[in-house]
Write a protein that holds these residues in place. Structure first.
Motif, PDB file in Angstrom:
ATOM      1  N   HIS A   8       0.541  -1.101  -0.171  1.00 54.05           N
ATOM      2  CA  HIS A   8      -0.211  -0.212  -0.459  1.00 54.05           C
ATOM      3  C   HIS A   8       0.953   0.904   0.091  1.00 54.05           C
ATOM      4  O   HIS A   8       0.533   2.548  -0.769  1.00 54.05           O
ATOM      5  CB  HIS A   8      -0.945  -0.353   1.541  1.00 54.05           C
ATOM      6  N   VAL A   9       1.916   1.414   0.551  1.00 57.07           N
ATOM      7  CA  VAL A   9       2.292   2.664   1.374  1.00 57.07           C
ATOM      8  C   VAL A   9       3.607   2.490  -0.327  1.00 57.07           C
ATOM      9  O   VAL A   9       3.348   4.012  -1.133  1.00 57.07           O
ATOM     10  CB  VAL A   9       3.549   2.443   2.066  1.00 57.07           C
ATOM     11  N   CYS A  10       3.824   1.639  -1.123  1.00 52.12           N
ATOM     12  CA  CYS A  10       4.548   1.539  -1.996  1.00 52.12           C
ATOM     13  C   CYS A  10       3.260   2.155  -3.307  1.00 52.12           C
ATOM     14  O   CYS A  10       3.867   3.159  -4.231  1.00 52.12           O
ATOM     15  CB  CYS A  10       4.831  -0.044  -2.537  1.00 52.12           C
ATOM     16  N   TYR A  11       2.608   1.264  -3.287  1.00 49.90           N
ATOM     17  CA  TYR A  11       1.361   2.347  -4.556  1.00 49.90           C
ATOM     18  C   TYR A  11       0.626   3.405  -4.082  1.00 49.90           C
ATOM     19  O   TYR A  11       1.051   4.258  -5.220  1.00 49.90           O
ATOM     20  CB  TYR A  11      -0.199   1.381  -4.351  1.00 49.90           C
ATOM     21  N   ALA A  12       1.353   3.748  -3.006  1.00 44.44           N
ATOM     22  CA  ALA A  12       0.505   5.415  -2.407  1.00 44.44           C
ATOM     23  C   ALA A  12       1.711   6.472  -3.238  1.00 44.44           C
ATOM     24  O   ALA A  12       1.061   7.706  -2.993  1.00 44.44           O
ATOM     25  CB  ALA A  12       0.737   5.418  -0.923  1.00 44.44           C
ATOM     26  N   ASN A  13       2.781   6.154  -2.852  1.00 42.85           N
ATOM     27  CA  ASN A  13       3.861   6.187  -3.884  1.00 42.85           C
ATOM     28  C   ASN A  13       4.578   6.228  -5.238  1.00 42.85           C
ATOM     29  O   ASN A  13       5.311   7.047  -5.259  1.00 42.85           O
ATOM     30  CB  ASN A  13       5.326   6.545  -2.496  1.00 42.85           C
ATOM     31  N   LYS A  14       3.737   5.742  -6.283  1.00 39.35           N
ATOM     32  CA  LYS A  14       3.810   4.825  -6.778  1.00 39.35           C
ATOM     33  C   LYS A  14       5.610   4.507  -6.893  1.00 39.35           C
ATOM     34  O   LYS A  14       6.584   4.977  -7.854  1.00 39.35           O
ATOM     35  CB  LYS A  14       3.939   6.610  -7.972  1.00 39.35           C
ATOM     36  N   ILE A  15       5.365   3.682  -6.171  1.00 40.79           N
ATOM     37  CA  ILE A  15       6.735   3.127  -6.457  1.00 40.79           C
ATOM     38  C   ILE A  15       6.525   1.040  -6.783  1.00 40.79           C
ATOM     39  O   ILE A  15       5.924   0.590  -5.700  1.00 40.79           O
ATOM     40  CB  ILE A  15       7.824   2.939  -4.144  1.00 40.79           C
ATOM     41  N   PRO A  16       7.242   1.267  -7.777  1.00 44.02           N
ATOM     42  CA  PRO A  16       7.022  -0.353  -8.598  1.00 44.02           C
ATOM     43  C   PRO A  16       7.343  -1.215  -6.608  1.00 44.02           C
ATOM     44  O   PRO A  16       7.990  -0.999  -6.078  1.00 44.02           O
ATOM     45  CB  PRO A  16       7.851  -0.893  -9.077  1.00 44.02           C
ATOM     46  N   PHE A  17       6.829  -2.813  -6.404  1.00 44.98           N
ATOM     47  CA  PHE A  17       6.679  -3.205  -6.026  1.00 44.98           C
ATOM     48  C   PHE A  17       6.287  -4.789  -5.904  1.00 44.98           C
ATOM     49  O   PHE A  17       5.178  -5.169  -6.466  1.00 44.98           O
ATOM     50  CB  PHE A  17       5.845  -3.098  -4.655  1.00 44.98           C
ATOM     51  N   LEU A  18       7.330  -6.124  -5.513  1.00 44.09           N
ATOM     52  CA  LEU A  18       6.108  -6.901  -5.873  1.00 44.09           C
ATOM     53  C   LEU A  18       7.071  -7.900  -4.444  1.00 44.09           C
ATOM     54  O   LEU A  18       8.348  -7.592  -3.939  1.00 44.09           O
ATOM     55  CB  LEU A  18       8.020  -7.578  -6.981  1.00 44.09           C
ATOM     56  N   ALA A  19       6.512  -8.998  -4.460  1.00 44.47           N
ATOM     57  CA  ALA A  19       6.101 -10.001  -2.669  1.00 44.47           C
ATOM     58  C   ALA A  19       6.748 -11.139  -2.941  1.00 44.47           C
ATOM     59  O   ALA A  19       5.668 -11.248  -4.264  1.00 44.47           O
ATOM     60  CB  ALA A  19       5.296  -8.999  -1.804  1.00 44.47           C
ATOM     61  N   ILE A  20       6.970 -11.712  -2.796  1.00 43.72           N
ATOM     62  CA  ILE A  20       7.149 -13.500  -2.521  1.00 43.72           C
ATOM     63  C   ILE A  20       7.190 -13.830  -1.507  1.00 43.72           C
ATOM     64  O   ILE A  20       7.819 -13.592  -0.411  1.00 43.72           O
ATOM     65  CB  ILE A  20       8.390 -13.710  -3.413  1.00 43.72           C
ATOM     66  N   ARG A  21       6.130 -14.542  -1.298  1.00 45.83           N
ATOM     67  CA  ARG A  21       6.001 -15.023   0.216  1.00 45.83           C
ATOM     68  C   ARG A  21       5.292 -16.524  -0.564  1.00 45.83           C
ATOM     69  O   ARG A  21       4.575 -17.455  -1.339  1.00 45.83           O
ATOM     70  CB  ARG A  21       4.543 -14.850   0.501  1.00 45.83           C
ATOM     71  N   THR A  22       5.677 -17.248   0.832  1.00 48.33           N
ATOM     72  CA  THR A  22       5.258 -18.867   0.680  1.00 48.33           C
ATOM     73  C   THR A  22       4.823 -18.984   1.705  1.00 48.33           C
ATOM     74  O   THR A  22       4.995 -18.569   3.191  1.00 48.33           O
ATOM     75  CB  THR A  22       6.574 -19.695   0.541  1.00 48.33           C
ATOM     76  N   ILE A  23       3.977 -19.492   2.079  1.00 48.75           N
ATOM     77  CA  ILE A  23       3.183 -20.245   2.798  1.00 48.75           C
ATOM     78  C   ILE A  23       3.947 -21.355   4.491  1.00 48.75           C
ATOM     79  O   ILE A  23       4.667 -22.516   3.678  1.00 48.75           O
ATOM     80  CB  ILE A  23       1.585 -21.352   2.727  1.00 48.75           C
ATOM     81  N   THR A  24       3.904 -20.762   5.271  1.00 47.76           N
ATOM     82  CA  THR A  24       4.733 -21.433   6.762  1.00 47.76           C
ATOM     83  C   THR A  24       3.710 -22.796   7.259  1.00 47.76           C
ATOM     84  O   THR A  24       4.218 -23.664   7.619  1.00 47.76           O
ATOM     85  CB  THR A  24       5.776 -21.210   7.369  1.00 47.76           C
ATOM     86  N   ASP A  25       2.112 -22.584   7.216  1.00 43.47           N
ATOM     87  CA  ASP A  25       1.156 -23.414   7.990  1.00 43.47           C
ATOM     88  C   ASP A  25       0.291 -23.828   6.817  1.00 43.47           C
ATOM     89  O   ASP A  25      -0.167 -23.357   5.427  1.00 43.47           O
ATOM     90  CB  ASP A  25       0.809 -22.710   9.312  1.00 43.47           C
ATOM     91  N   THR A  26      -0.872 -24.436   7.553  1.00 41.58           N
ATOM     92  CA  THR A  26      -1.735 -24.792   6.962  1.00 41.58           C
ATOM     93  C   THR A  26      -2.862 -25.319   7.871  1.00 41.58           C
ATOM     94  O   THR A  26      -2.909 -24.592   8.835  1.00 41.58           O
ATOM     95  CB  THR A  26      -1.900 -26.447   6.262  1.00 41.58           C
ATOM     96  N   GLU A  27      -4.325 -25.874   7.741  1.00 43.61           N
ATOM     97  CA  GLU A  27      -5.649 -25.639   7.781  1.00 43.61           C
ATOM     98  C   GLU A  27      -5.064 -26.362   9.396  1.00 43.61           C
ATOM     99  O   GLU A  27      -5.707 -27.066  10.788  1.00 43.61           O
ATOM    100  CB  GLU A  27      -6.480 -25.982   7.486  1.00 43.61           C
ATOM    101  N   GLU A  28      -4.397 -27.872   8.348  1.00 45.98           N
ATOM    102  CA  GLU A  28      -3.989 -28.934   9.728  1.00 45.98           C
ATOM    103  C   GLU A  28      -3.280 -28.623  10.520  1.00 45.98           C
ATOM    104  O   GLU A  28      -2.886 -29.084  11.449  1.00 45.98           O
ATOM    105  CB  GLU A  28      -4.283 -29.811   9.320  1.00 45.98           C
ATOM    106  N   GLU A  29      -1.986 -27.723  10.095  1.00 43.38           N
ATOM    107  CA  GLU A  29      -0.372 -27.080  10.789  1.00 43.38           C
ATOM    108  C   GLU A  29      -0.334 -25.797  10.934  1.00 43.38           C
ATOM    109  O   GLU A  29      -0.332 -25.325  10.419  1.00 43.38           O
ATOM    110  CB  GLU A  29       0.395 -27.519   9.699  1.00 43.38           C
ATOM    111  N   CYS A  30      -0.804 -25.712  12.224  1.00 41.60           N
ATOM    112  CA  CYS A  30      -0.700 -24.229  12.402  1.00 41.60           C
ATOM    113  C   CYS A  30      -0.277 -23.697  13.643  1.00 41.60           C
ATOM    114  O   CYS A  30       0.668 -24.595  14.586  1.00 41.60           O
ATOM    115  CB  CYS A  30      -2.492 -23.296  12.508  1.00 41.60           C
TER     116      CYS A  30
END
Length: 58
Positions: A8-30
């Motif tokens: 959001h901050v990047c969008y508001a300031n017109k700064i390109p942004f890319l995030a790469i995330r992976t999931i560390t938990d699931t419904e069964e394991e949290c």
């Protein structure tokens, strides 16, 4: 949620942004135990995704 704040901050300031995330938990394991168990594997997956993305930029 942390990524959304940065995006959001990047969008508001017109700064390109890319995030790469992976999931560390699931419904069964949290919770903290699942995070600790899966953190290394999730990090490795993120690195692989980032490397593949960067190759596409060449």
């Amino acid at each position: 949620m942390e990524t959304a704040s940065v995006a959001h901050v990047c969008y508001a300031n017109k700064i390109p942004f890319l995030a790469i995330r992976t999931i560390t938990d699931t419904e069964e394991e949290c919770g903290d135990e699942a995070f600790k168990k899966n953190c290394k594997e999730a990090s490795i997956k993120s690195i692989k995704i980032l490397k593949a993305f960067l190759k596409q930029l060449k």
